[in-house]
Write an enzyme that holds these catalytic residues in place. Sequence first.
Site, mmCIF file in Angstrom:
data_model
loop_
_atom_site.group_PDB
_atom_site.id
_atom_site.type_symbol
_atom_site.label_atom_id
_atom_site.label_comp_id
_atom_site.label_asym_id
_atom_site.label_seq_id
_atom_site.Cartn_x
_atom_site.Cartn_y
_atom_site.Cartn_z
ATOM 1 N N TYR A 186 0.835 -1.190 0.000
ATOM 2 C CA TYR A 186 0.000 0.000 0.000
ATOM 3 C C TYR A 186 0.877 1.249 0.000
ATOM 4 C CZ TYR A 186 -4.163 -2.682 1.512
ATOM 5 O OH TYR A 186 -5.231 -3.530 1.601
ATOM 6 N N GLU B 80 -5.084 -1.860 8.949
ATOM 7 C CA GLU B 80 -4.892 -1.660 10.381
ATOM 8 C C GLU B 80 -3.981 -0.456 10.629
ATOM 9 O OE1 GLU B 80 -6.755 -4.669 9.305
ATOM 10 O OE2 GLU B 80 -4.631 -5.076 9.037
ATOM 11 N N ASN C 46 -9.841 -0.179 -2.510
ATOM 12 C CA ASN C 46 -9.545 -1.268 -1.588
ATOM 13 C C ASN C 46 -10.784 -1.683 -0.814
ATOM 14 O OD1 ASN C 46 -7.456 -2.975 -0.323
ATOM 15 N ND2 ASN C 46 -8.085 -1.892 1.528
ATOM 16 N N GLU C 47 -11.271 -2.894 -1.090
ATOM 17 C CA GLU C 47 -12.426 -3.450 -0.384
ATOM 18 C C GLU C 47 -13.599 -2.466 -0.348
ATOM 19 O OE1 GLU C 47 -10.359 -6.677 2.556
ATOM 20 O OE2 GLU C 47 -10.393 -4.609 3.281
ATOM 21 N N GLU D 225 -5.222 -10.558 -1.218
ATOM 22 C CA GLU D 225 -4.888 -10.680 0.197
ATOM 23 C C GLU D 225 -5.302 -12.057 0.668
ATOM 24 O OE1 GLU D 225 -6.215 -7.723 2.925
ATOM 25 O OE2 GLU D 225 -5.679 -6.039 1.623
#
Length: 588
Positions: free
Chosen positions: A65, A111, A168-169, A242
């Site tokens: 990232y 995170e 992302n997601e 992932e």
Amino acid sequence: MTATDTRARVAPVAALTYRDNSLWRRGRPHRMLAGAIHYFRVHPDQWEDRLRRLAAMGANTVDSYIPWNFHEETEGEPRFDGWRDVERYIGLAGEVGLDVYVRPSPYICAEWSNGGLPAWLTGRTRGIRTSDPEYLRAVEAWYAELLPRLVPLQAAHGGPIVAVQIENEYGSFGSDRAHLEHQRDLMRAHGIVELFTTADGITADMQRHGSVEGALPTFTFGTGVAKARRLAPDGAAFMCSELWGGWFDHWGERHHVRSAESMIGTVDDLLAADGSVSLYMAHGGTNFGLWNGANWDRVLQPTVTSYDSDAPIAEDGTLGAKFDALRASFAPFHDGPLPAIPPAPRFQPAQSVPLTAEVSLIEALRSIPAGEPQAATLTFEDLGVADGVVVYEAVAELPEGAVLTIDGLHDRAGVFVDGRRIATLERDGRTSVEIGGSARTAVVTIAVESLGRINYGPHIGERKGILHGVRLGNRFVHGWTHRVLPLGAWHPMGNAGADGVASAVIEVSEPADAWLAFPGGAKGMVWLNGFLLGRYWEAGPQVTLYAPAPLWREGRNDVRVLDLDRLGTAVEVRDRPELGEREEFIGS
């Protein structure tokens, strides 16, 4: 037209394409065998070592990232030097022989504090990850700085970048199709020509809302190869961006691990299904400073300083059974022998040195210059503060038997009356305290700590500090000063106490890796030679903090601690980590 003119007009061509359910690299069938290593979680002097370990594991690609807030802490002042020199990191990967899968989505989750979004942005708009004009203007300004640095590093121009993720997601967050299309078109407009991807979970709804035309939809999962395979579009290459080979930890929980047998079983299933893989994480690294994120599941769940993630390449670079299993599974996909395994890391010998208390917490905090008095309490965002500690202070008229309440406490507060601590309050616990006593005038001091900004889900972007105010009964207290804890060099003056600031000196004959523990300490931040390593907390599971070799120097090394609750009496140097009681866990 000359030959030179013809070459100048040839459009750059992506290295990776997909057709017939397969990934192709310049006309040949290809598997991406990737592992995630985040440059922002590894000391720059160790980047090459970690990349070489990844290559020796059998990976042909590193995935990372790019956290916006790490590069642009202050709006309009992006940085790409030192630890933030992402171009150097990508170049090193190429020199090691790795392709690069870049994931520069403004939102990264990971995170990481605020999911990578700057607090100065989320503090002024609720329209994050949408086509909200305020959000788009900020993204466009950021990409105008970032993307021109990535363009020449693409494989089409001789560099190592072969794939770029555009969001992302997103399928687990929103449904703004215009936002996804803007992301895609903005990247193309800046000259990104390599393979575009999206990454989402293994439900039809997530894939539908997270995918966009022109990008390869990929998956994120711990297990579920067969389910993901069924969701993959006809003709598209099958890829997991992932594959969760381990998991992260929250304070107050156990240390999450996943067995090598479980992890490699899912990897082998994916490879047998003609899939490509990126292991999350191949090397987790560390949430140095206060960059840890947090989750929300009816309560705040702040992430610990370690991001070891039970990865095949551990936080300190040591290699385990997962590394061996992946090396064996990846080897058949290479034409020749894998690179040699680098030497094991070196560690300092164990020792213990005294930790000397210097200044009590209340005196240390009051030594920080205060801003101009304000009628109401200001949030971290109002003060331009991303994370850390803000100290609120007011002179209050206390009624007899006064009860103090903090409305909107984010996240944890030490409460003092006339310099004496009376309580520690928490957002998901007690937010009121009885002061008691007769009616009187008193100085109320409240030290509020942000435990970590939420990185996933609908609470991303929430504010920190005291959001609504402080009450005595039903009456609000007004007239507050604010102090912001310095996160760099700071040497307050005052008398020693049971909490607050302490220091230690560690003599080292030769710099090497180490783990530091603080027996007896309750909840603190630690600086090594002026560098903020992170936080410890007796809530666990993490006990030791990783202190990489580049932060040490021959001879004298200075450790400083700010403990918000209770200082310990020693600093222990250890040659191995203590990350807490283990619990087998597979992310879903």
